[in-house]
Structure formats: C-alpha cells, structure tokens
Design a protein around this motif. Structure first.
Motif, PDB file in Angstrom:
ATOM      1  N   ILE A 235       0.837  -1.206   0.000  1.00 16.55           N
ATOM      2  CA  ILE A 235       0.000   0.000   0.000  1.00 16.55           C
ATOM      3  C   ILE A 235       0.870   1.254   0.000  1.00 16.55           C
ATOM      4  N   GLN A 236       1.918   1.255   0.833  1.00 18.49           N
ATOM      5  CA  GLN A 236       2.817   2.416   0.888  1.00 18.49           C
ATOM      6  C   GLN A 236       3.473   2.673  -0.458  1.00 18.49           C
ATOM      7  N   GLU A 241       3.026   7.117   0.245  1.00 21.96           N
ATOM      8  CA  GLU A 241       2.893   7.859   1.495  1.00 21.96           C
ATOM      9  C   GLU A 241       3.230   6.944   2.660  1.00 21.96           C
ATOM     10  N   GLU A 242       3.762   7.533   3.728  1.00 23.99           N
ATOM     11  CA  GLU A 242       4.071   6.768   4.936  1.00 23.99           C
ATOM     12  C   GLU A 242       2.776   6.528   5.703  1.00 23.99           C
ATOM     13  N   LEU A 243       2.541   5.293   6.107  1.00 22.26           N
ATOM     14  CA  LEU A 243       1.325   4.943   6.840  1.00 22.26           C
ATOM     15  C   LEU A 243       1.597   4.939   8.342  1.00 22.26           C
ATOM     16  N   PRO A 244       0.548   5.128   9.160  1.00 21.50           N
ATOM     17  CA  PRO A 244       0.735   5.104  10.622  1.00 21.50           C
ATOM     18  C   PRO A 244       1.351   3.785  11.081  1.00 21.50           C
ATOM     19  N   GLU A 251      -6.614  -2.142  16.937  1.00 18.72           N
ATOM     20  CA  GLU A 251      -6.960  -0.884  17.597  1.00 18.72           C
ATOM     21  C   GLU A 251      -7.200   0.237  16.581  1.00 18.72           C
ATOM     22  N   TYR A 252      -6.394   0.254  15.520  1.00 21.19           N
ATOM     23  CA  TYR A 252      -6.546   1.261  14.465  1.00 21.19           C
ATOM     24  C   TYR A 252      -7.886   1.093  13.758  1.00 21.19           C
ATOM     25  N   LEU A 253      -8.256  -0.160  13.475  1.00 21.07           N
ATOM     26  CA  LEU A 253      -9.526  -0.427  12.795  1.00 21.07           C
ATOM     27  C   LEU A 253     -10.717  -0.056  13.671  1.00 21.07           C
ATOM     28  N   LYS A 254     -10.585  -0.258  14.983  1.00 21.02           N
ATOM     29  CA  LYS A 254     -11.667   0.144  15.888  1.00 21.02           C
ATOM     30  C   LYS A 254     -11.838   1.662  15.883  1.00 21.02           C
TER      31      LYS A 254
END
Length: 280
Positions: A235-236, A241-244, A251-254
C-alpha cells in the motif's frame, strides 16, 4: 592398542553422554524482546507477560479457550476431491495437502463445531493457520457455508474465528469464487435473522478480509491482530505515502469504525458470551 583411546574414552563418554535437549524451550517476544519459557507462555494463553503481545494461537488451543471438553462436538466436514486444477509449482498441490494433513491431523484449514459457552449454544467455525496459512479454498468455503446452514436450521448464532493469509493460490479462480460463496452464506444468515459474529485474530488478510470476515453483525478483534487486504508495504509503495505505525492493527480499525470491540485474549470468552447474551 591405545587403552586411553579405545577403552577409557568410550567409558567416560557413556557416563557423560549428552542428553537430548528439547527444542523451542524459549520464545523471544517480537514486541519487547523478552525471553519467555514455552511453558509460561502457554499457561498465559500465549500472551507476553511483560508487554501483552499476543503470539499466534493454534485453532486447537482456541477451542480449549472457548469451550470445556464436554461442552462441544466437532461437526464432520463434507469430503471433496483434491486438486481441481492439477496444480504444481515447486511441489504438487496434492503432495502439499498430504504434508499438511499429516502435520495437523486435519483435512483442511477449517474446524466446525457445535457447542455451548456457559448457557448459550452456538455454531463456531475456526480457521486453522497451521494448515497452509489458513488459506481459503473449496474446502474452507464449503465448511463456512455448511456452518451457516446448520446455524439457520437450528436457529443458533454463528461465530467465525478468522486467521488466514487469504485465498489459496493452488486453486486459482476456484479459490476466489469462495469469496462470493461465503458472502451468500452470510446473506442467508441475515435473511433468517441469525446472529453472525466474527472474531478477527492474527493475521486476517487477503480474500478472507474482503469477504465474510468483515460482514459480522458484531466484529470482535483480538488485541494487536493484523487485519487488512494487501500488505502495508504494498500500500505504501502504491500511494507513495508513509502509513501510521499501527496501520492495519485491531486498535486502528476500531478507531476508524471497522471493528466493534478489541479484546485481550484472556477476556475473549467472556466478551463473546456478553455479546451472545445481548443479542438473544
């Protein structure tokens, strides 16, 4: 005759003969680097005692996590013919199946059971990552559909625990067809008002994420689980782009509304029971 070499040395060697030392006595935590004895790790549900990192857990151990031995019964899966495409890469697909069947003592990457958690009866399907990375082919797709039919016939909630690398490449387009097939099974549950709950565990990726795994009425994710379609680096490189750092983690999906509940493994059974009680 050299008595030191031919007599004394063999005698000493027999007295101090090296014992076979079991392998994999210690596990190194990927997150914090803590060294954990395998017995301690297993007793702690394969969770690091220092940082709470959740190691992968086998489908067999997950059954023990959710059910007492007397509270469930395994459902026999339908037999299908192997290797529909007569596929071969470095090894014949038929030979790979034989290898993993011997390794796991399972016919394929899905286990279907009917059981009871406390007072709530349910049908549960578990993906087995130890069998070809939990990849989804005809057998897995058929097992998911069978579980949905049994749930519908008996008016029981259907719970699916995912752990998969995605579609099984050795079955080509047939494996991709399991995506709409499993979606149709979820539609059948919806039409009959049967609760469908998904528990996402490490890892849930590829065609599994793109189909039945993200269609639950309630979606629970295990703490720290990787959940996504394509890999983070892919994806990057695509969007440049730099992803988190926590991108594609439970936790990110929540936080972004794709998961309803993130649960620590030790609380997973109780969390599922509370959900079942709420939707009855």
């Amino acid at each position: 005759m050299n008595w030191l070499t031919n007599f004394v040395k063999p005698k000493l060697s027999s007295l101090v003969k090296r014992r076979d030392v079991p392998q994999k006595l210690w596990n190194n935590c990927i997150s914090c680097g803590n060294m954990i004895h395998h017995k301690d790790l297993n007793e702690n549900l394969r969770v690091c005692m220092n940082c709470n990192y959740h190691f992968r857990m086998s489908a067999e151990d997950r059954i023990k996590l959710f059910f007492n031995k007397e509270d469930y019964k395994e459902i026999e899966l339908d037999k299908i013919s192997d290797d529909p495409l007569n596929f071969s890469d470095k090894k014949k697909y038929k030979d790979r199946l034989k290898e993993y069947r011997k390794k796991t003592n399972r016919d394929d990457a899905f286990i279907l059971i009917r059981g009871k958690i406390k007072n709530r009866e349910l049908v549960m399907g578990l993906m087995n990552f130890e069998f070809m990375g939990g990849s989804m082919g005809r057998a897995v797709g058929g097992a998911i559909v069978k579980g949905a039919k049994i749930s519908t016939e008996n008016k029981l909630p259907y719970v699916v625990v995912t752990s998969s690398g995605g579609a099984r490449m050795q079955e080509g387009i047939i494996s991709l067809m399991q995506m709409p097939r499993t979606i149709a099974a979820v539609d059948m549950l919806n039409e009959n008002k049967i609760p469908y709950i998904v528990i996402l565990t490490e890892p849930t990726t590829g065609g599994v994420t793109a189909s039945f795994a993200m269609l639950g009425d309630i979606t629970i994710a295990e703490k720290g689980a990787t959940i996504g379609f394509a890999g983070k680096r892919v994806i990057q490189d695509t969007i440049r782009e730099e992803l988190p750092i926590d991108f594609q983690k439970a936790e990110y999906l929540k936080e972004h509304g794709m998961v309803d509940i993130v649960s620590h493994r030790k609380n997973l059974k109780e969390t599922l029971h509370k959900v079942l009680e709420h939707i009855k």
